[in-house]
Design a protein around this motif. Structure first.
Motif, PDB file in Angstrom:
ATOM      1  N   ILE A 186      33.512  -4.669  31.426  1.00 47.24           N
ATOM      2  CA  ILE A 186      34.687  -4.777  32.283  1.00 47.24           C
ATOM      3  C   ILE A 186      35.003  -3.399  32.834  1.00 47.24           C
ATOM      4  O   ILE A 186      35.016  -2.424  32.088  1.00 47.24           O
ATOM      5  CB  ILE A 186      35.919  -5.226  31.470  1.00 47.24           C
ATOM      6  CG1 ILE A 186      35.575  -6.358  30.529  1.00 47.24           C
ATOM      7  CG2 ILE A 186      37.103  -5.515  32.365  1.00 47.24           C
ATOM      8  CD1 ILE A 186      35.826  -7.698  31.017  1.00 47.24           C
ATOM      9  N   GLY A 187      35.293  -3.323  34.126  1.00 50.83           N
ATOM     10  CA  GLY A 187      35.768  -2.086  34.725  1.00 50.83           C
ATOM     11  C   GLY A 187      34.657  -1.117  35.029  1.00 50.83           C
ATOM     12  O   GLY A 187      33.489  -1.492  34.963  1.00 50.83           O
ATOM     13  N   PRO A 188      34.982   0.119  35.416  1.00 47.80           N
ATOM     14  CA  PRO A 188      36.346   0.643  35.502  1.00 47.80           C
ATOM     15  C   PRO A 188      37.140  -0.022  36.631  1.00 47.80           C
ATOM     16  O   PRO A 188      36.559  -0.619  37.512  1.00 47.80           O
ATOM     17  CB  PRO A 188      36.128   2.126  35.795  1.00 47.80           C
ATOM     18  CG  PRO A 188      34.786   2.185  36.471  1.00 47.80           C
ATOM     19  CD  PRO A 188      33.978   1.092  35.834  1.00 47.80           C
ATOM     20  N   TYR A 189      38.451   0.070  36.539  1.00 47.93           N
ATOM     21  CA  TYR A 189      39.362  -0.460  37.569  1.00 47.93           C
ATOM     22  C   TYR A 189      39.223  -1.971  37.765  1.00 47.93           C
ATOM     23  O   TYR A 189      39.282  -2.450  38.887  1.00 47.93           O
ATOM     24  CB  TYR A 189      39.138   0.234  38.911  1.00 47.93           C
ATOM     25  CG  TYR A 189      39.320   1.732  38.882  1.00 47.93           C
ATOM     26  CD1 TYR A 189      40.597   2.283  38.903  1.00 47.93           C
ATOM     27  CD2 TYR A 189      38.222   2.576  38.833  1.00 47.93           C
ATOM     28  CE1 TYR A 189      40.760   3.653  38.856  1.00 47.93           C
ATOM     29  CE2 TYR A 189      38.380   3.948  38.799  1.00 47.93           C
ATOM     30  CZ  TYR A 189      39.658   4.482  38.818  1.00 47.93           C
ATOM     31  OH  TYR A 189      39.806   5.835  38.785  1.00 47.93           O
ATOM     32  N   ALA A 190      39.041  -2.693  36.693  1.00 45.39           N
ATOM     33  CA  ALA A 190      39.016  -4.151  36.818  1.00 45.39           C
ATOM     34  C   ALA A 190      40.399  -4.691  36.497  1.00 45.39           C
ATOM     35  O   ALA A 190      41.158  -4.068  35.748  1.00 45.39           O
ATOM     36  CB  ALA A 190      37.992  -4.752  35.868  1.00 45.39           C
ATOM     37  N   ARG A 191      40.723  -5.855  37.053  1.00 51.22           N
ATOM     38  CA  ARG A 191      42.021  -6.459  36.762  1.00 51.22           C
ATOM     39  C   ARG A 191      41.842  -7.933  36.422  1.00 51.22           C
ATOM     40  O   ARG A 191      41.453  -8.733  37.283  1.00 51.22           O
ATOM     41  CB  ARG A 191      42.956  -6.307  37.966  1.00 51.22           C
ATOM     42  CG  ARG A 191      44.319  -6.893  37.699  1.00 51.22           C
ATOM     43  CD  ARG A 191      45.305  -6.520  38.765  1.00 51.22           C
ATOM     44  NE  ARG A 191      46.620  -7.047  38.439  1.00 51.22           N
ATOM     45  CZ  ARG A 191      47.504  -7.442  39.334  1.00 51.22           C
ATOM     46  NH1 ARG A 191      47.236  -7.358  40.614  1.00 51.22           N
ATOM     47  NH2 ARG A 191      48.671  -7.904  38.948  1.00 51.22           N
ATOM     48  N   LEU A 192      42.109  -8.274  35.169  1.00 52.45           N
ATOM     49  CA  LEU A 192      42.047  -9.667  34.739  1.00 52.45           C
ATOM     50  C   LEU A 192      43.476 -10.161  34.573  1.00 52.45           C
ATOM     51  O   LEU A 192      44.208  -9.706  33.703  1.00 52.45           O
ATOM     52  CB  LEU A 192      41.284  -9.794  33.414  1.00 52.45           C
ATOM     53  CG  LEU A 192      39.883  -9.183  33.364  1.00 52.45           C
ATOM     54  CD1 LEU A 192      39.207  -9.500  32.030  1.00 52.45           C
ATOM     55  CD2 LEU A 192      39.019  -9.660  34.531  1.00 52.45           C
TER      56      LEU A 192
ATOM     57  N   GLY B 240      33.244  -5.745  37.549  1.00 51.47           N
ATOM     58  CA  GLY B 240      33.222  -4.315  37.878  1.00 51.47           C
ATOM     59  C   GLY B 240      34.465  -3.814  38.574  1.00 51.47           C
ATOM     60  O   GLY B 240      35.529  -4.428  38.503  1.00 51.47           O
ATOM     61  N   ASN B 241      34.306  -2.693  39.279  1.00 51.99           N
ATOM     62  CA  ASN B 241      35.458  -2.015  39.870  1.00 51.99           C
ATOM     63  C   ASN B 241      36.104  -2.798  41.003  1.00 51.99           C
ATOM     64  O   ASN B 241      35.448  -3.421  41.815  1.00 51.99           O
ATOM     65  CB  ASN B 241      35.126  -0.604  40.357  1.00 51.99           C
ATOM     66  CG  ASN B 241      33.778  -0.502  41.014  1.00 51.99           C
ATOM     67  OD1 ASN B 241      32.984   0.352  40.679  1.00 51.99           O
ATOM     68  ND2 ASN B 241      33.516  -1.404  41.938  1.00 51.99           N
ATOM     69  N   PHE B 242      37.407  -2.758  40.999  1.00 54.72           N
ATOM     70  CA  PHE B 242      38.244  -3.409  42.012  1.00 54.72           C
ATOM     71  C   PHE B 242      37.929  -4.899  42.138  1.00 54.72           C
ATOM     72  O   PHE B 242      37.923  -5.456  43.228  1.00 54.72           O
ATOM     73  CB  PHE B 242      38.135  -2.677  43.351  1.00 54.72           C
ATOM     74  CG  PHE B 242      38.411  -1.204  43.184  1.00 54.72           C
ATOM     75  CD1 PHE B 242      39.689  -0.777  42.857  1.00 54.72           C
ATOM     76  CD2 PHE B 242      37.390  -0.277  43.259  1.00 54.72           C
ATOM     77  CE1 PHE B 242      39.944   0.562  42.626  1.00 54.72           C
ATOM     78  CE2 PHE B 242      37.641   1.070  43.032  1.00 54.72           C
ATOM     79  CZ  PHE B 242      38.916   1.490  42.723  1.00 54.72           C
ATOM     80  N   VAL B 243      37.685  -5.508  41.014  1.00 53.95           N
ATOM     81  CA  VAL B 243      37.535  -6.965  40.983  1.00 53.95           C
ATOM     82  C   VAL B 243      38.775  -7.520  40.296  1.00 53.95           C
ATOM     83  O   VAL B 243      39.146  -7.074  39.209  1.00 53.95           O
ATOM     84  CB  VAL B 243      36.262  -7.378  40.225  1.00 53.95           C
ATOM     85  CG1 VAL B 243      36.201  -8.894  40.053  1.00 53.95           C
ATOM     86  CG2 VAL B 243      35.025  -6.869  40.966  1.00 53.95           C
ATOM     87  N   GLU B 244      39.417  -8.486  40.969  1.00 51.12           N
ATOM     88  CA  GLU B 244      40.611  -9.134  40.425  1.00 51.12           C
ATOM     89  C   GLU B 244      40.264 -10.587  40.139  1.00 51.12           C
ATOM     90  O   GLU B 244      39.730 -11.281  41.004  1.00 51.12           O
ATOM     91  CB  GLU B 244      41.739  -9.045  41.466  1.00 51.12           C
ATOM     92  CG  GLU B 244      42.980  -9.840  41.093  1.00 51.12           C
ATOM     93  CD  GLU B 244      44.059  -9.773  42.184  1.00 51.12           C
ATOM     94  OE1 GLU B 244      43.897  -9.003  43.139  1.00 51.12           O
ATOM     95  OE2 GLU B 244      45.032 -10.531  42.065  1.00 51.12           O
ATOM     96  N   ILE B 245      40.575 -11.027  38.933  1.00 54.58           N
ATOM     97  CA  ILE B 245      40.311 -12.425  38.571  1.00 54.58           C
ATOM     98  C   ILE B 245      41.598 -13.032  38.042  1.00 54.58           C
ATOM     99  O   ILE B 245      42.304 -12.410  37.251  1.00 54.58           O
ATOM    100  CB  ILE B 245      39.203 -12.523  37.492  1.00 54.58           C
ATOM    101  CG1 ILE B 245      37.930 -11.822  37.993  1.00 54.58           C
ATOM    102  CG2 ILE B 245      38.923 -13.983  37.139  1.00 54.58           C
ATOM    103  CD1 ILE B 245      36.760 -11.907  37.026  1.00 54.58           C
ATOM    104  N   LYS B 246      41.905 -14.255  38.506  1.00 58.22           N
ATOM    105  CA  LYS B 246      43.122 -14.924  38.058  1.00 58.22           C
ATOM    106  C   LYS B 246      42.849 -16.390  37.791  1.00 58.22           C
ATOM    107  O   LYS B 246      42.174 -17.038  38.578  1.00 58.22           O
ATOM    108  CB  LYS B 246      44.211 -14.799  39.128  1.00 58.22           C
ATOM    109  CG  LYS B 246      45.540 -15.397  38.709  1.00 58.22           C
ATOM    110  CD  LYS B 246      46.288 -16.051  39.850  1.00 58.22           C
ATOM    111  CE  LYS B 246      45.702 -17.399  40.223  1.00 58.22           C
ATOM    112  NZ  LYS B 246      46.509 -18.147  41.194  1.00 58.22           N
ATOM    113  N   ASN B 247      43.336 -16.902  36.689  1.00 61.29           N
ATOM    114  CA  ASN B 247      43.279 -18.329  36.384  1.00 61.29           C
ATOM    115  C   ASN B 247      41.889 -18.900  36.669  1.00 61.29           C
ATOM    116  O   ASN B 247      41.736 -19.902  37.363  1.00 61.29           O
ATOM    117  CB  ASN B 247      44.350 -19.056  37.216  1.00 61.29           C
ATOM    118  CG  ASN B 247      44.495 -20.505  36.806  1.00 61.29           C
ATOM    119  OD1 ASN B 247      44.271 -20.855  35.646  1.00 61.29           O
ATOM    120  ND2 ASN B 247      44.839 -21.361  37.754  1.00 61.29           N
TER     121      ASN B 247
END
Ligand code: UD1
Ligand code: CA
Length: 454
Positions: free
Chosen positions: A323-329, A342-349
């Motif tokens: 995960i990451g850097p700069y990942a957002r779960l 990876g970086n600047f990946v946003e995952i939701k639901n």
């Protein structure tokens, strides 16, 4: 043993906090001061819990409404004895009453249990201070038996030399406490009804008065201003860090870690500097957390590596993920083992299957992603039409080319390939290449616009 009641004094104004919020609602380790004490009451299995509050309207009862406590208002505030009196109608005689303080958050359960075991009479929690100025002094007779507590402002020069002081925390037989409180006067230097005056009454009644001491001084430290709040926060964080290290967790710097909740770690966990853990967080064996990551209400399975500056909230992460850097779960994310985000990946639901990868610059929302899927850089699931949300399904072994928009609801079949730069609005069949792209053309002799001369 008799049932236990707990009275929490929390009516003080907290003037020196310079805040509109009642003092006891300021947070330490991510939760209101008074909640720390309410949690003690739960651990001690208190029968009755009564919070005496004074300022901020109903803010205190509202914030703490999930606890089965009685909230009684003390108005005006005429002293600690008067404060405890307000709680008495809620307490049964056949019990013992423990008085705690909403602004003394770190009194440990073990210390309070020790008080319960110390005797059946009146039990005081005391400490010895090099500088006892400001505190009530514990006055003992030649045999060392406690006689009374004298407040600083009422003490004579001899008494002021006493270094054993009253923390304010005490345990009393409820029936007796009620009797003593009804006899309190306010003929003293501060014109207040002192809770501490019950000590001399107990002695006069032939009730045994004992004392115990906390294991650490900070357990009885109160908070009156932001500086004391910050100091106690550091003390508590250091304590939590020491606990983690004692269990084998490697902390790059125990002074640069913040735990605001419960952090449970397996073996050989490593945590770099500046990380914040909130709520319930579980890190499996060999998990590594990179610098300045923030993890809230999440479980991370063994062997997963979280690189710096990653944010994980209300998510489940499987084993051996990267995960990451700069990942957002974001909430509702579930990663199966070996997933890469990876970086600047946003995952939701969304669920991401085993071995699937989204390594760069993507938004994946309301999606079900199978195993061994590759999601190219810049892929966006368009899950929202401005009014409703829709799901995207990507089946096993699919390959999504870079800069693709998947307009939900939409399904990408097993083994399907999506050409880079596509806007996919209809389902893409299994094992085929699907793309939506205008043909590349070249306009020969085309000239760039020139700046118009004035
Ligand atoms: C009190 C003790 C003193 C002890 C000291 C430890 C008395 C008379 N004195 O003194 O022996 O060494 O604590 O810090 O008890 N409160 C109310 N309602 C009131 C007054 C106080 O709820 O009417 C609460 C305050 O919010 C605070 C606590 O009781 O949390 C202590 O009150 P404070 O006025 O600070 O007592 P001290 O003078 O420090
Ligand atoms: Ca005080």
């Amino acid at each position: 043993m008799n049932a236990l009641n707990i009275v929490i004094l929390a009516a003080g104004k907290g003037t020196r906090m310079y805040s509109d919020k009642p003092k006891v609602l300021h947070a330490l380790a991510g939760k209101p001061l008074v909640q720390h004490i309410l949690d003690r009451a739960v651990e001690l299995k208190a029968e009755q819990v009564c919070v005496v509050y004074g300022h901020g309207g109903d803010a205190v009862p509202q914030a703490m409404s999930s606890y089965g406590a009685n909230f009684v208002i003390q108005e005006p505030q005429l002293g600690t004895g008067h404060a405890v009196q307000q709680a008495m109608p809620h307490l049964e005689d056949n019990s013992r009453t423990l008085v705690l303080y909403g602004d003394v958050p770190l009194t440990q359960t073990q210390t309070l249990q020790q008080m319960q075991q110390a005797g059946e009479g009146l039990v005081l929690l005391t400490v010895n201070l090099d500088n006892p100025t400001g505190y009530g002094r514990i006055v003992r007779n030649a045999q060392g038996a406690i006689q009374c507590i004298v407040e600083e402002k009422d003490a004579n020069n001899e008494q002021r030399k006493i270094t054993e002081v009253n923390t304010g925390i005490l345990l009393a037989p409820t029936k007796k406490l009620r009797e003593w409180l009804s006899k309190l006067g306010n003929n003293n230097a501060q014109g207040e009804y002192y809770l501490t005056d019950i000590v001399a009454m107990a002695v006069a009644d032939g009730i045994e008065v004992r004392s115990t001491q906390p294991a650490q001084r900070w357990e009885v430290e109160g908070i009156n201003n932001k500086s004391q709040l910050a100091t106690l926060e550091r003390v508590w964080q250091q304590t939590l860090a020491n606990k983690l290290m004692a269990q084998g967790v490697t902390l790059a710097d125990p002074e640069r870690l913040d735990v605001r909740g419960n952090l449970t770690c397996g073996r050989d966990v490593e945590i770099d500097v500046g990380c914040i853990f909130e709520g319930e967080v579980k890190l499996g064996d060999r998990v590594r957390v990179g610098a300045y990551s923030i993890i809230r209400n999440a479980s991370i399975e063994q062997g997963t590596q979280i690189a710096a500056y990653s944010h994980i909230d209300s998510s489940e992460v499987g084993a051996n993920c990267h995960i990451g850097p700069y990942a957002r779960l974001r909430p509702g994310t579930k990663l199966a083992e070996d997933a890469h985000v990876g970086n600047f990946v946003e995952i939701k639901n969304s669920e991401i299957g085993k071995g699937s990868k989204a390594n760069h610059l993507s938004y994946i929302g309301d999606s079900t992603v199978g195993s061994r899927v590759n999601i190219g850089a810049g892929t966006i699931t368009c899950n929202y039409d401005g009014a409703n949300k829709f799901r995207t399904i990507i089946e096993d072994d699919a390959f999504i080319g870079s800069d693709t928009q998947l307009v939900a609801p939409v399904r990408v079949g097993k083994g399907a390939t999506i050409g880079a730069g596509s806007t996919i609005t209809k389902d893409a069949p299994d094992n085929e290449l699907t793309l939506s792209r205008s043909k590349q053309i070249t306009i020969n002799g085309w000239k760039r616009p020139q700046k118009v001369k004035k």
